[in-house]
Design a protein around this motif. Structure first.
Motif, PDB file in Angstrom:
ATOM      1  N   SER A  31       0.820  -1.210   0.000  1.00 21.28           N
ATOM      2  CA  SER A  31       0.000   0.000   0.000  1.00 21.28           C
ATOM      3  C   SER A  31       0.859   1.267   0.000  1.00 21.28           C
ATOM      4  CB  SER A  31      -0.932   0.012   1.209  1.00 21.28           C
ATOM      5  OG  SER A  31      -0.192  -0.045   2.409  1.00 21.28           O
ATOM      6  N   TYR A  32       2.147   1.097  -0.226  1.00 22.37           N
ATOM      7  CA  TYR A  32       3.071   2.219  -0.184  1.00 22.37           C
ATOM      8  C   TYR A  32       3.651   2.523  -1.562  1.00 22.37           C
ATOM      9  CZ  TYR A  32       3.083   2.157   4.897  1.00 22.37           C
ATOM     10  OH  TYR A  32       2.719   2.227   6.213  1.00 22.37           O
ATOM     11  N   ALA A  33       3.741   3.798  -1.842  1.00 23.99           N
ATOM     12  CA  ALA A  33       4.524   4.249  -2.983  1.00 23.99           C
ATOM     13  C   ALA A  33       5.984   4.301  -2.553  1.00 23.99           C
ATOM     14  CB  ALA A  33       4.059   5.624  -3.452  1.00 23.99           C
ATOM     15  N   ILE A  34       6.865   4.013  -3.472  1.00 27.64           N
ATOM     16  CA  ILE A  34       8.295   3.928  -3.167  1.00 27.64           C
ATOM     17  C   ILE A  34       9.085   4.885  -4.048  1.00 27.64           C
ATOM     18  CG2 ILE A  34      10.311   2.424  -3.081  1.00 27.64           C
ATOM     19  CD1 ILE A  34       8.164   1.680  -1.064  1.00 27.64           C
ATOM     20  N   GLY A  35      10.024   5.527  -3.433  1.00 27.56           N
ATOM     21  CA  GLY A  35      10.948   6.368  -4.182  1.00 27.56           C
ATOM     22  C   GLY A  35      12.367   5.893  -3.994  1.00 27.56           C
ATOM     23  N   TRP A  36      13.173   6.048  -5.019  1.00 27.34           N
ATOM     24  CA  TRP A  36      14.614   5.820  -4.938  1.00 27.34           C
ATOM     25  C   TRP A  36      15.295   7.185  -5.050  1.00 27.34           C
ATOM     26  CZ3 TRP A  36      17.401   1.664  -3.590  1.00 27.34           C
ATOM     27  CH2 TRP A  36      16.828   0.391  -3.689  1.00 27.34           C
ATOM     28  N   PHE A  37      16.265   7.386  -4.183  1.00 26.33           N
ATOM     29  CA  PHE A  37      17.012   8.629  -4.142  1.00 26.33           C
ATOM     30  C   PHE A  37      18.494   8.298  -4.145  1.00 26.33           C
ATOM     31  CE2 PHE A  37      13.400  11.304  -2.952  1.00 26.33           C
ATOM     32  CZ  PHE A  37      12.509  10.347  -2.500  1.00 26.33           C
ATOM     33  N   ARG A  38      19.315   9.279  -4.459  1.00 24.93           N
ATOM     34  CA  ARG A  38      20.749   9.083  -4.344  1.00 24.93           C
ATOM     35  C   ARG A  38      21.401  10.377  -3.906  1.00 24.93           C
ATOM     36  NH1 ARG A  38      22.434   8.349 -10.746  1.00 24.93           N
ATOM     37  NH2 ARG A  38      22.135  10.540 -11.378  1.00 24.93           N
ATOM     38  N   GLN A  39      22.551  10.207  -3.298  1.00 28.07           N
ATOM     39  CA  GLN A  39      23.309  11.379  -2.872  1.00 28.07           C
ATOM     40  C   GLN A  39      24.784  11.126  -3.100  1.00 28.07           C
ATOM     41  OE1 GLN A  39      22.701  12.631   1.214  1.00 28.07           O
ATOM     42  NE2 GLN A  39      23.365  14.714   0.716  1.00 28.07           N
ATOM     43  N   ALA A  40      25.372  11.952  -3.919  1.00 28.32           N
ATOM     44  CA  ALA A  40      26.803  11.882  -4.145  1.00 28.32           C
ATOM     45  C   ALA A  40      27.509  12.684  -3.058  1.00 28.32           C
ATOM     46  CB  ALA A  40      27.142  12.436  -5.523  1.00 28.32           C
ATOM     47  N   LEU A  41      28.756  12.343  -2.817  1.00 26.56           N
ATOM     48  CA  LEU A  41      29.531  13.001  -1.769  1.00 26.56           C
ATOM     49  C   LEU A  41      29.586  14.504  -2.018  1.00 26.56           C
ATOM     50  CD1 LEU A  41      31.066  12.020   0.730  1.00 26.56           C
ATOM     51  CD2 LEU A  41      33.160  12.090  -0.639  1.00 26.56           C
ATOM     52  N   GLY A  42      29.173  15.281  -1.040  1.00 25.10           N
ATOM     53  CA  GLY A  42      29.224  16.727  -1.142  1.00 25.10           C
ATOM     54  C   GLY A  42      28.104  17.360  -1.940  1.00 25.10           C
ATOM     55  N   LYS A  43      27.140  16.551  -2.354  1.00 24.54           N
ATOM     56  CA  LYS A  43      26.043  17.095  -3.158  1.00 24.54           C
ATOM     57  C   LYS A  43      24.707  16.885  -2.457  1.00 24.54           C
ATOM     58  CE  LYS A  43      28.192  16.674  -7.711  1.00 24.54           C
ATOM     59  NZ  LYS A  43      27.997  16.202  -9.106  1.00 24.54           N
ATOM     60  N   GLU A  44      23.705  17.611  -2.924  1.00 29.46           N
ATOM     61  CA  GLU A  44      22.362  17.459  -2.389  1.00 29.46           C
ATOM     62  C   GLU A  44      21.764  16.131  -2.853  1.00 29.46           C
ATOM     63  OE1 GLU A  44      22.539  20.523  -0.129  1.00 29.46           O
ATOM     64  OE2 GLU A  44      20.557  19.619  -0.403  1.00 29.46           O
ATOM     65  N   PRO A  45      20.870  15.545  -2.068  1.00 31.73           N
ATOM     66  CA  PRO A  45      20.184  14.335  -2.515  1.00 31.73           C
ATOM     67  C   PRO A  45      19.300  14.635  -3.717  1.00 31.73           C
ATOM     68  CG  PRO A  45      19.241  15.135  -0.462  1.00 31.73           C
ATOM     69  CD  PRO A  45      20.465  15.942  -0.708  1.00 31.73           C
ATOM     70  N   GLU A  46      19.134  13.659  -4.559  1.00 34.32           N
ATOM     71  CA  GLU A  46      18.279  13.838  -5.730  1.00 34.32           C
ATOM     72  C   GLU A  46      17.372  12.635  -5.923  1.00 34.32           C
ATOM     73  OE1 GLU A  46      20.354  14.091  -9.459  1.00 34.32           O
ATOM     74  OE2 GLU A  46      21.811  12.555  -8.910  1.00 34.32           O
ATOM     75  N   VAL A  47      16.241  12.912  -6.500  1.00 33.86           N
ATOM     76  CA  VAL A  47      15.283  11.864  -6.829  1.00 33.86           C
ATOM     77  C   VAL A  47      15.809  11.088  -8.024  1.00 33.86           C
ATOM     78  CG1 VAL A  47      12.923  11.401  -7.551  1.00 33.86           C
ATOM     79  CG2 VAL A  47      13.390  13.299  -5.986  1.00 33.86           C
ATOM     80  N   VAL A  48      15.656   9.784  -7.980  1.00 30.97           N
ATOM     81  CA  VAL A  48      16.053   8.940  -9.106  1.00 30.97           C
ATOM     82  C   VAL A  48      14.824   8.394  -9.829  1.00 30.97           C
ATOM     83  CG1 VAL A  48      17.271   6.847  -9.810  1.00 30.97           C
ATOM     84  CG2 VAL A  48      18.216   8.293  -7.985  1.00 30.97           C
ATOM     85  N   SER A  49      13.917   7.819  -9.048  1.00 26.92           N
ATOM     86  CA  SER A  49      12.746   7.197  -9.653  1.00 26.92           C
ATOM     87  C   SER A  49      11.725   6.918  -8.572  1.00 26.92           C
ATOM     88  CB  SER A  49      13.155   5.884 -10.347  1.00 26.92           C
ATOM     89  OG  SER A  49      12.074   5.322 -11.069  1.00 26.92           O
ATOM     90  N   CYS A  50      10.493   6.654  -8.971  1.00 24.87           N
ATOM     91  CA  CYS A  50       9.464   6.300  -8.005  1.00 24.87           C
ATOM     92  C   CYS A  50       8.404   5.441  -8.680  1.00 24.87           C
ATOM     93  CB  CYS A  50       8.840   7.549  -7.375  1.00 24.87           C
ATOM     94  SG  CYS A  50       7.947   8.603  -8.542  1.00 24.87           S
TER      95      CYS A  50
END
Length: 128
Positions: A31-50
């Motif tokens: 019943s949950y939507a899922i998101g994938w995120f990533r964060q490179a060293l020294g950078k802001e997190p970003e959305v990858v997919s959902c």
């Protein structure tokens, strides 16, 4: 205790592939939507997919479109991120997150980032 666990990260050469998994512990992902995120060293997190709870609606960000595919198997209580043709810039910590699905769920490069449950992350390193 309710939490998510990512796995499948590692070291891979440019052009290689990895498949990340996101498993739930203590609750059912169906019943949950899922998101994938990533964060490179020294950078802001970003959305990858959902993906929505049913798996029939997905979003993939422009930076990974055509290379990454999100999918889910509710019977196995898991969500996956298949990553092909990996590039150096794909290096980072990858996280999955879950939020109760709702009408109009979506994700974009601008977010949202307000998810209920987050995993601890799995490291993906693309290097020659």
């Amino acid at each position: 205790q309710l939490h998510l666990v990512e796995s499948g990260g590692g070291l891979v050469q440019p052009g290689g592939s990895l498949r990340l998994s996101c498993a739930a512990s203590g609750f059912t992902l169906s019943s949950y939507a899922i998101g994938w995120f990533r964060q490179a060293l020294g950078k802001e997190p970003e959305v990858v997919s959902c993906v929505n709870s049913g798996g029939d609606s997905t979003n993939v960000m422009t930076s990974v479109k055509g290379r990454f595919t999100i999918s889910r198997d509710n019977a196995k209580n898991a969500v996956y991120l298949q990553m092909n043709s990996l590039k150096l810039e794909d290096t980072g910590a990858y996280y999955c997150a879950a939020v109760k699905d709702f009408d109009g769920f979506y994700c974009s490069e601008n977010g949202p980032f307000e998810y209920t449950y987050w995993g601890q992350g799995t490291q993906v390193t693309v290097s020659s």
